[in-house]
Write a protein that holds these residues in place. Structure first.
Motif, mmCIF file in Angstrom:
data_model
loop_
_atom_site.group_PDB
_atom_site.id
_atom_site.type_symbol
_atom_site.label_atom_id
_atom_site.label_comp_id
_atom_site.label_asym_id
_atom_site.label_seq_id
_atom_site.Cartn_x
_atom_site.Cartn_y
_atom_site.Cartn_z
ATOM 1 N N PRO A 1 0.810 -1.230 0.000
ATOM 2 C CA PRO A 1 0.000 0.000 0.000
ATOM 3 C C PRO A 1 0.839 1.275 0.000
ATOM 4 C CG PRO A 1 -0.837 -1.558 1.620
ATOM 5 C CD PRO A 1 0.482 -2.092 1.151
ATOM 6 N N ALA A 2 1.969 1.277 0.733
ATOM 7 C CA ALA A 2 2.815 2.472 0.779
ATOM 8 C C ALA A 2 3.375 2.800 -0.591
ATOM 9 C CB ALA A 2 3.941 2.268 1.784
ATOM 10 N N ILE A 3 3.809 1.785 -1.322
ATOM 11 C CA ILE A 3 4.326 2.006 -2.670
ATOM 12 C C ILE A 3 3.214 2.460 -3.601
ATOM 13 C CG2 ILE A 3 5.373 0.863 -4.666
ATOM 14 C CD1 ILE A 3 6.806 -0.994 -2.621
ATOM 15 N N ALA A 4 2.045 1.814 -3.502
ATOM 16 C CA ALA A 4 0.927 2.145 -4.386
ATOM 17 C C ALA A 4 0.449 3.576 -4.205
ATOM 18 C CB ALA A 4 -0.227 1.175 -4.149
ATOM 19 N N ASP A 5 0.525 4.085 -2.987
ATOM 20 C CA ASP A 5 0.036 5.435 -2.688
ATOM 21 C C ASP A 5 1.083 6.515 -2.911
ATOM 22 O OD1 ASP A 5 -2.386 4.333 -2.007
ATOM 23 O OD2 ASP A 5 -2.011 4.349 0.157
ATOM 24 N N SER A 6 2.284 6.122 -3.292
ATOM 25 C CA SER A 6 3.377 7.091 -3.443
ATOM 26 C C SER A 6 3.493 7.552 -4.893
ATOM 27 C CB SER A 6 4.702 6.470 -3.001
ATOM 28 O OG SER A 6 5.786 7.322 -3.319
ATOM 29 N N ALA A 7 3.694 8.838 -5.076
ATOM 30 C CA ALA A 7 3.951 9.385 -6.411
ATOM 31 C C ALA A 7 5.391 9.162 -6.841
ATOM 32 C CB ALA A 7 3.635 10.876 -6.426
ATOM 33 N N GLU A 8 6.247 8.725 -5.912
ATOM 34 C CA GLU A 8 7.676 8.568 -6.195
ATOM 35 C C GLU A 8 8.067 7.150 -6.592
ATOM 36 O OE1 GLU A 8 9.916 11.549 -3.233
ATOM 37 O OE2 GLU A 8 8.552 10.152 -2.205
ATOM 38 N N PRO B 1 -1.597 2.662 15.392
ATOM 39 C CA PRO B 1 -0.341 1.948 15.215
ATOM 40 C C PRO B 1 -0.040 1.680 13.746
ATOM 41 C CG PRO B 1 -1.613 0.989 17.002
ATOM 42 C CD PRO B 1 -2.503 1.992 16.322
ATOM 43 N N LEU B 2 1.176 1.990 13.330
ATOM 44 C CA LEU B 2 1.684 1.838 11.968
ATOM 45 C C LEU B 2 1.117 2.869 10.996
ATOM 46 C CD1 LEU B 2 1.796 -2.042 11.434
ATOM 47 C CD2 LEU B 2 3.643 -0.527 12.093
ATOM 48 N N GLY B 3 0.189 3.703 11.449
ATOM 49 C CA GLY B 3 -0.397 4.692 10.547
ATOM 50 C C GLY B 3 0.649 5.662 10.041
ATOM 51 N N GLY B 4 0.859 5.702 8.725
ATOM 52 C CA GLY B 4 1.780 6.647 8.117
ATOM 53 C C GLY B 4 3.242 6.269 8.173
ATOM 54 N N GLU B 5 3.593 5.217 8.883
ATOM 55 C CA GLU B 5 5.012 4.908 9.072
ATOM 56 C C GLU B 5 5.688 4.457 7.782
ATOM 57 O OE1 GLU B 5 5.507 2.253 12.389
ATOM 58 O OE2 GLU B 5 4.232 3.474 13.689
ATOM 59 N N TYR B 6 5.074 3.533 7.064
ATOM 60 C CA TYR B 6 5.712 2.993 5.868
ATOM 61 C C TYR B 6 5.751 3.982 4.712
ATOM 62 C CZ TYR B 6 6.752 -1.459 7.955
ATOM 63 O OH TYR B 6 7.311 -2.436 8.749
ATOM 64 N N ARG C 1 6.330 7.052 5.061
ATOM 65 C CA ARG C 1 7.479 7.896 5.423
ATOM 66 C C ARG C 1 8.798 7.178 5.177
ATOM 67 N NH1 ARG C 1 4.066 9.184 10.702
ATOM 68 N NH2 ARG C 1 2.679 10.768 9.804
ATOM 69 N N LEU C 2 8.827 5.861 5.370
ATOM 70 C CA LEU C 2 10.042 5.104 5.057
ATOM 71 C C LEU C 2 10.382 5.221 3.575
ATOM 72 C CD1 LEU C 2 9.643 1.736 7.026
ATOM 73 C CD2 LEU C 2 10.977 3.736 7.681
ATOM 74 N N TYR C 3 9.368 5.062 2.732
ATOM 75 C CA TYR C 3 9.626 5.122 1.290
ATOM 76 C C TYR C 3 9.965 6.543 0.838
ATOM 77 C CZ TYR C 3 8.833 0.247 0.340
ATOM 78 O OH TYR C 3 8.992 -1.115 0.296
ATOM 79 N N ALA C 4 9.405 7.541 1.496
ATOM 80 C CA ALA C 4 9.796 8.920 1.194
ATOM 81 C C ALA C 4 11.260 9.146 1.560
ATOM 82 C CB ALA C 4 8.894 9.896 1.939
ATOM 83 N N GLN C 5 11.680 8.592 2.696
ATOM 84 C CA GLN C 5 13.080 8.713 3.122
ATOM 85 C C GLN C 5 14.005 7.970 2.166
ATOM 86 O OE1 GLN C 5 14.573 10.523 5.191
ATOM 87 N NE2 GLN C 5 16.556 9.556 5.585
ATOM 88 N N MET C 6 13.579 6.786 1.707
ATOM 89 C CA MET C 6 14.400 6.033 0.767
ATOM 90 C C MET C 6 14.557 6.800 -0.536
ATOM 91 S SD MET C 6 16.269 3.398 0.241
ATOM 92 C CE MET C 6 16.920 2.345 -1.050
ATOM 93 N N ALA C 7 13.501 7.423 -1.011
ATOM 94 C CA ALA C 7 13.588 8.213 -2.236
ATOM 95 C C ALA C 7 14.596 9.342 -2.083
ATOM 96 C CB ALA C 7 12.213 8.767 -2.598
ATOM 97 N N GLN C 8 14.590 9.986 -0.920
ATOM 98 C CA GLN C 8 15.537 11.067 -0.673
ATOM 99 C C GLN C 8 16.971 10.550 -0.624
ATOM 100 O OE1 GLN C 8 14.784 13.262 2.925
ATOM 101 N NE2 GLN C 8 16.358 14.791 2.498
ATOM 102 N N LEU C 9 17.166 9.413 0.014
ATOM 103 C CA LEU C 9 18.510 8.841 0.111
ATOM 104 C C LEU C 9 19.057 8.472 -1.268
ATOM 105 C CD1 LEU C 9 18.095 6.536 3.244
ATOM 106 C CD2 LEU C 9 19.601 8.537 3.086
ATOM 107 N N VAL C 10 18.210 7.873 -2.105
ATOM 108 C CA VAL C 10 18.649 7.507 -3.447
ATOM 109 C C VAL C 10 18.997 8.759 -4.245
ATOM 110 C CG1 VAL C 10 17.923 6.475 -5.628
ATOM 111 C CG2 VAL C 10 17.384 5.327 -3.481
ATOM 112 N N THR C 11 18.176 9.790 -4.106
ATOM 113 C CA THR C 11 18.393 11.033 -4.853
ATOM 114 C C THR C 11 19.704 11.708 -4.455
ATOM 115 O OG1 THR C 11 16.004 11.376 -5.082
ATOM 116 C CG2 THR C 11 17.427 13.296 -5.376
#
Length: 307
Positions: A18-25, A259-264, A266-276
């Motif tokens: 779901p986190a990947i599906a909801d991400s524009a990145e 619990p777990l709301g919004g956490e994943y 944010r992980l994928y947003a952080q990963m996108a920033q790290l890769v960039t």
């Protein structure tokens, strides 16, 4: 960016997909799993074949159990892919350091994720504690293993961590919000007679300013689940509840129980920033505390576990 998700189990289906599906990145471009798949996504059963067939996939996100994770992560790094690691980042500290060295040598991003650090109120708790004198901190992390890890036999085998699989979430928050570093001084581990890893643990920590820091983890909790961290300071008491989703300071409550709301996401947003930016984030402090507790812990046999 295109990513491949490796290990299609409960956490992958419930959180990563779901986190990947909801991400524009992000785009989920492939999966690798012996048993699971995601509708509409190209599925592989072999990691090497996926890497060979899909050179367009830049990032591999690993949701495997800890023990096999190193081999998959190293395979991805050697193929020139950035790697995202579900917690814990590995079964041992040595293999985590090896992955870190390999990623740095190849100029690739490596991210040891700690999803609980991204709970809604963790940042606010860190800010509140930043200028306080800590007197005591108590972690109470009690949940029902049958509810959250049904049929996952690997957690009871060497490298599976047992109750430290959820307990490391609490330690990831503690190491994030405390201004000072702590270390383990002793532990008692309750180990079912038919298992290799603990079902419950009590841990004592050293704090450089003399604060009384301790933790209780238990996987036998029925009814209401408890994920709580209480910090007593010279300026009041802060309590994080629901895994960091809710914060209370001297009667004033902030946040909502989710619990777990919004956490994943944010992980994928952080990963996108790290890769960039070409960054690496391999904070191993939570895993260090767990391995030290396992090294220093006095083992007490308890009733056999039946799933």
């Amino acid at each position: 960016m295109k990513t491949a998700l490796v290990g299609i189990g409960k956490i992958a289906v419930d959180q990563h997909v779901p986190a990947i599906a909801d991400s524009a990145e992000w785009e989920l471009a492939a999966t690798v799993s012996r048993h699971g798949s995601v509708d509409g996504v190209e599925a592989f059963t072999d990691m090497g074949k996926m890497l060979q067939a899909r050179p367009d996939i830049r990032v591999v996100s690993l949701c495997l159990p800890p023990v096999p994770r190193f081999a998959y992560a190293m395979q991805a790094l050697e193929a020139g892919r950035h790697v995202m690691l579900e917690k814990p980042p590995g079964a041992t500290l040595a293999e985590c350091h090896a992955l870190d060295a390999a990623a740095r040598a190849a100029g690739l991003t490596l991210y040891a994720t700690w999803h609980s650090r991204h709970a809604d109120m963790v940042g606010a708790a860190k800010s509140w504690l930043s200028d306080k004198m800590l007197r005591a901190l108590r972690v109470t992390w009690k949940e029902d293993v049958r509810r959250w890890h049904p049929g996952q036999a690997w957690i009871w085998e060497p490298g599976g961590l047992g109750v430290f699989d959820p307990g490391i979430n609490a330690l990831s928050i503690v190491t994030e919000i405390l201004p000072a570093q702590i270390h383990v001084t002793g532990a008692t581990l309750e180990v079912p007679s038919n298992c290799q890893t603990p079902i419950a643990a009590e841990i004592a920590f050293h704090h450089p300013d003399g604060a009384d820091v301790s933790a209780v983890f238990d996987w036998r909790q029925q009814g209401d689940q408890t994920w709580e961290i209480e910090a007593v300071t010279d300026s009041g008491t802060l309590t994080l509840r629901d895994g960091g989703a809710v914060m209370e300071v001297d009667g004033t409550v902030s946040g909502q129980a989710a619990p777990l709301g919004g956490e994943y996401p944010r992980l994928y947003a952080q990963m996108a920033q790290l890769v960039t930016t070409g960054g690496i984030d391999m904070d191993l402090r939570p895993l260090t505390l767990v391995t030290d507790a396992l090294a220093l812990g006095r083992r007490v046999a308890t009733d056999p576990f039946e799933d």
